[in-house]
Structures are given as structure tokens and as C-alpha cells.
Design an enzyme around this catalytic site. Structure first.
Site, PDB file in Angstrom:
ATOM      1  N   SER A 161       0.735  -0.733  -0.334  1.00 20.61           N
ATOM      2  CA  SER A 161      -0.397   0.273  -0.040  1.00 20.61           C
ATOM      3  C   SER A 161       0.676   1.492  -0.228  1.00 20.61           C
ATOM      4  O   SER A 161       1.389   1.417  -1.074  1.00 20.61           O
ATOM      5  CB  SER A 161      -1.193   0.061   0.920  1.00 20.61           C
ATOM      6  OG  SER A 161      -2.163   0.933   1.420  1.00 20.61           O
ATOM      7  N   ASP A 241     -10.450  -5.051  -2.478  1.00 20.66           N
ATOM      8  CA  ASP A 241      -9.750  -4.287  -1.286  1.00 20.66           C
ATOM      9  C   ASP A 241     -10.428  -2.936  -1.792  1.00 20.66           C
ATOM     10  O   ASP A 241     -10.910  -2.749  -2.969  1.00 20.66           O
ATOM     11  CB  ASP A 241      -8.168  -4.475  -3.048  1.00 20.66           C
ATOM     12  CG  ASP A 241      -7.389  -3.134  -1.873  1.00 20.66           C
ATOM     13  OD1 ASP A 241      -8.079  -2.819  -0.444  1.00 20.66           O
ATOM     14  OD2 ASP A 241      -6.813  -3.642  -1.565  1.00 20.66           O
ATOM     15  N   HIS A 276      -7.495  -5.887   1.130  1.00 22.41           N
ATOM     16  CA  HIS A 276      -6.075  -5.366   1.796  1.00 22.41           C
ATOM     17  C   HIS A 276      -5.614  -5.451   3.200  1.00 22.41           C
ATOM     18  O   HIS A 276      -4.047  -5.230   3.340  1.00 22.41           O
ATOM     19  CB  HIS A 276      -6.624  -3.781   1.981  1.00 22.41           C
ATOM     20  CG  HIS A 276      -5.638  -2.433   1.902  1.00 22.41           C
ATOM     21  ND1 HIS A 276      -4.490  -2.514   0.260  1.00 22.41           N
ATOM     22  CD2 HIS A 276      -4.670  -2.341   2.446  1.00 22.41           C
ATOM     23  CE1 HIS A 276      -3.496  -1.711   0.244  1.00 22.41           C
ATOM     24  NE2 HIS A 276      -3.809  -1.086   1.994  1.00 22.41           N
TER      25      HIS A 276
HETATM   26  N1  LIG Z   1      -7.214   1.999  10.360  1.00 24.63           N
HETATM   27  C1  LIG Z   1      -7.795   2.301   9.090  1.00 24.63           C
HETATM   28  C2  LIG Z   1      -7.169   0.744   7.734  1.00 24.63           C
HETATM   29  C3  LIG Z   1      -5.599   1.003   7.743  1.00 24.63           C
HETATM   30  C4  LIG Z   1      -5.180   0.177   7.077  1.00 24.63           C
HETATM   31  O1  LIG Z   1      -5.307  -0.355   5.861  1.00 24.63           O
HETATM   32  N2  LIG Z   1      -3.822  -0.288   6.893  1.00 24.63           N
HETATM   33  C5  LIG Z   1      -3.647  -1.249   5.927  1.00 24.63           C
HETATM   34  C6  LIG Z   1      -2.015   0.036   5.600  1.00 24.63           C
HETATM   35  S1  LIG Z   1      -3.305   0.773   4.157  1.00 24.63           S
HETATM   36  C7  LIG Z   1      -2.116   1.539   2.847  1.00 24.63           C
HETATM   37  O2  LIG Z   1      -1.302   2.503   3.785  1.00 24.63           O
HETATM   38  C8  LIG Z   1      -2.382  -1.911   7.176  1.00 24.63           C
HETATM   39  O3  LIG Z   1      -1.722  -2.625   6.604  1.00 24.63           O
HETATM   40  N3  LIG Z   1      -3.468  -1.886   7.864  1.00 24.63           N
HETATM   41  C9  LIG Z   1      -2.642  -2.691   9.712  1.00 24.63           C
HETATM   42  C10 LIG Z   1      -2.911  -4.244   9.699  1.00 24.63           C
HETATM   43  O4  LIG Z   1      -2.314  -4.305  10.261  1.00 24.63           O
HETATM   44  O5  LIG Z   1      -3.603  -4.284   8.679  1.00 24.63           O
HETATM   45  C11 LIG Z   1     -10.119   1.783   9.327  1.00 24.63           C
HETATM   46  O6  LIG Z   1      -9.696   1.512  10.045  1.00 24.63           O
HETATM   47  O7  LIG Z   1      -9.749   1.334   7.879  1.00 24.63           O
END
Ligand SMILES: N[C@@H](CCC(=O)N[C@@H](CSC=O)C(=O)NCC(=O)O)C(=O)O
Length: 299
Positions: A161, A241, A276
Site C-alpha cells: 500500500s 480491496d 487489503h
Molecule cells: N485503520 C484503517 C485501516 C488502515 C489500513 O488498512 N492500513 C493498512 C495499510 S493501508 C495503506 O497504506 C495496514 O497495513 N494496516 C495494518 C494491519 O495490520 O492490517 C481503518 O480503520 O480503515
């Protein structure tokens, strides 16, 4: 330049080290995890290459260390994996005035900020691609084991991402120096200049002159950086995603590559039904590990 050890965990056939150090670039303490594969502990004589994994928004070095399952692949092929943090941190480090999770802390976007108040600490490009590898090299050299780990030369880069953006951007920017032997990405943001996450981040860190954004934007870089090495970039993207169509748009990199030396070299694999999350990432890590292992001369 010296690292403190916050923790060391047995994992698969090797060990995950949780380190922190004082960064001259960010002027903060920076955390970083590194997985040392089983080959490190069997004292093999050939150098162990390193893959740098850049995480996405909201992540620390722990997310991928715990959920991406790079460790079995690292043991299989014999590479180490470095998991840098996603931003500087600390009470003195300016955050998003809107309190969002897409800018500021955990969202450094792997650029060197030029704008106040961010430019003092948000120097993630210089930190990740210069200071950190040199610091790790020196640290392990002092431990008397530098001959086993190659942090500087036989190295590859990948990310997820925001981190996928950071990986492709750096791979292209540093292509003439042949810094990274290969690049792959999981659901990367490939044209940040034209999507909401990127506009907010680039506007905040780099200012309103969008010509300065092009230096980092993969879809712009691909049109000027020559592919002299017959490289290709491996990308996986889940069709379920929620960020795919609005923020990521990996097809834009393929379109931008048309008519350039990269045409046909951007391998975007759309994978049906994947989201995602780290369920998606961990599913395709074996394919990325094999891709990098080939480019690093391990198979
Ligand atoms: N907190 C957000 C969701 C954020 C999210 O999906 N972060 C991803 C990376 S997004 C792009 O850079 C991520 O890797 N999160 C960490 C995990 O452990 O999944 C929401 O509430 O929507």
C-alpha cells in the site's frame, strides 16, 4: 548509530530482532525489526542478502513481522528481512492537524518533507534508503558478523500500500545506481499525485507545487527512468480491496509504462476476492519471496 535491542524472539528457524536507534535524519528514536534466517545461525560463508519490507498506513514494524509470514520464506531461500517503521514518532513530532490516519504519525510516505512543520523530522526517504542500511551494516560489523549479512549491495525492496508506493518509487529513483536488485509490491499506490491519500500527503510534506511531487510518483518516474536491466516489477492486487479503485489503481503504472522501456514489464496480478489485509499479503508473500530470491541469486 548504535542500536539498542528491545527484544529478540525465536521465529521459525531464525530470530526476529526488535531494535531501536537514534536517527540523525528524523532526529528521533526509530524502531526497526529484522528477521535473521536460519542460515545466519549456521554461520554460512556466503553473504546473506536482505529484503527491505515497507509497511503501510497505521503500521509499525510489528504488523508485518507478526502477520506477513516472511520468516519461513527467508529460511527457505536464505535472505534476511528488514521491517522499518513508517514515520518518525514522539511527542515533539508534528502529526496530522485533522487527526487522520493517512498523514503524520505512521504515515510518513517514505519521502523527505520540504514543508514546515514536517521537514525537521519527516525524512523517511533518506532514513530508509541511506541511514538505516548503513547503520545496520555498521552495527553487525561491530558484532563481528558483517560478512554474513549484506545490507548494502545484494538487496531487494517490497512493500504494501503506502509501502508499495515507497518501494516502487525508491526502486525507480535509485535505478541508475542499481541500488535494489528487484522490486515488488502488494496493493501499491502507484500514482499518489492523483488520489486523495497521495494529494494530502504530498501537499503536506512537499507543498502545493505539484512538479515537486513527480520525483516520487511511480507513474511519472516510469516515463523518465530507463529500464536498462530488463527488470520487471511484480505486483499483486486483490479485487475485493476497498482501496483498489480509489487510492491504489495499479493499472495506472502499466498505462504509464506504455511506449517506454518498461512496457510489458509491470506484472500486475489481480487476485480474485482478496482484500487489503495481511490475509492477502501473507498468501502472496511466497510468490514475492521466490521472485526476489531469483533476482538476489539465491535460486
Ligand atoms: N485503520 C484503517 C485501516 C488502515 C489500513 O488498512 N492500513 C493498512 C495499510 S493501508 C495503506 O497504506 C495496514 O497495513 N494496516 C495494518 C494491519 O495490520 O492490517 C481503518 O480503520 O480503515
Amino acid at each position: 548509530m548504535s542500536f539498542q535491542v528491545d527484544g529478540e524472539v525465536a521465529s521459525c528457524g531464525g530470530r526476529l530482532l526488535k531494535l531501536n536507534h537514534e536517527s540523525k535524519e528524523t532526529k528521533t528514536q526509530m524502531s526497526v525489526n529484522i528477521y535473521l534466517p536460519q542460515q545466519y545461525y549456521t554461520k554460512q560463508t556466503s553473504k546473506i542478502p536482505v529484503i527491505y519490507y515497507l509497511s503501510g498506513l497505521t503500521c509499525s514494524p510489528q504488523n508485518a513481522s507478526e502477520k506477513a509470514f516472511w520468516q519461513p520464506q527467508a529460511d527457505k531461500y536464505g535472505f534476511a528481512v528488514v521491517f522499518p517503521d513508517t514515520s518518525p514518532r514522539g511527542d515533539e513530532v508534528p502529526d496530522d492537524p485533522e487527526n487522520g490516519w493517512d498523514f503524520g504519525l505512521s504515515a510518513g510516505f517514505y519521502v523527505d518533507a520540504t514543508q514546515d512543520p514536517y521537514k525537521k523530522n519527516y525524512r523517511m526517504f533518506s532514513y530508509v534508503h541511506d541511514e538505516l542500511p548503513r547503520a545496520l551494516h555498521q552495527h553487525f560489523q561491530k558484532q563481528g558478523s558483517s560478512s554474513q549479512l549484506d545490507f548494502l549491495d545484494n538487496i531487494a525492496i517490497t512493500g504494501h500500500s503506502m509501502g508499495g508506493f515507497g518501494a516502487i518509487s525508491a526502486f525507480l529513483q535509485l535505478r541508475s545506481a542499481n541500488k535494489y536488485k528487484s522490486c515488488s509490491a502488494f496493493a501499491p499506490m502507484v500514482s499518489p499525485s492523483g488520489v486523495q491519500w497521495g494529494e494530502k500527503a504530498f501537499g503536506g510534506y512537499l507543498g502545493n507545487d505539484i512538479t515537486t511531487w513527480k520525483k516520487y510518483d511511480p507513474a511519472a518516474l516510469i516515463q523518465t527512468v530507463k529500464n536498462t536491466n530488463n527488470d520487471y516489477i511484480l505486483i499483486h492486487q486483490g479485487t475485493s480491496d476497498p482501496f483498489y479503485k480509489k487510492q491504489l489503481k495499479p493499472e495506472l503504472l502499466q498505462q504509464a509504462a506504455k511506449g517506454t522501456t518498461w512496457e510489458g514489464k509491470i506484472d500486475v496480478q489481480l487476485v480474485d476476492g482478496f482484500d487489503h489485509s495481511y490475509y492477502f499479503i501473507s498468501t502472496f508473500v511466497p510468490k514475492h519471496a521466490e521472485f526476489h530470491a531469483k533476482n538476489l541469486g539465491l535460486i
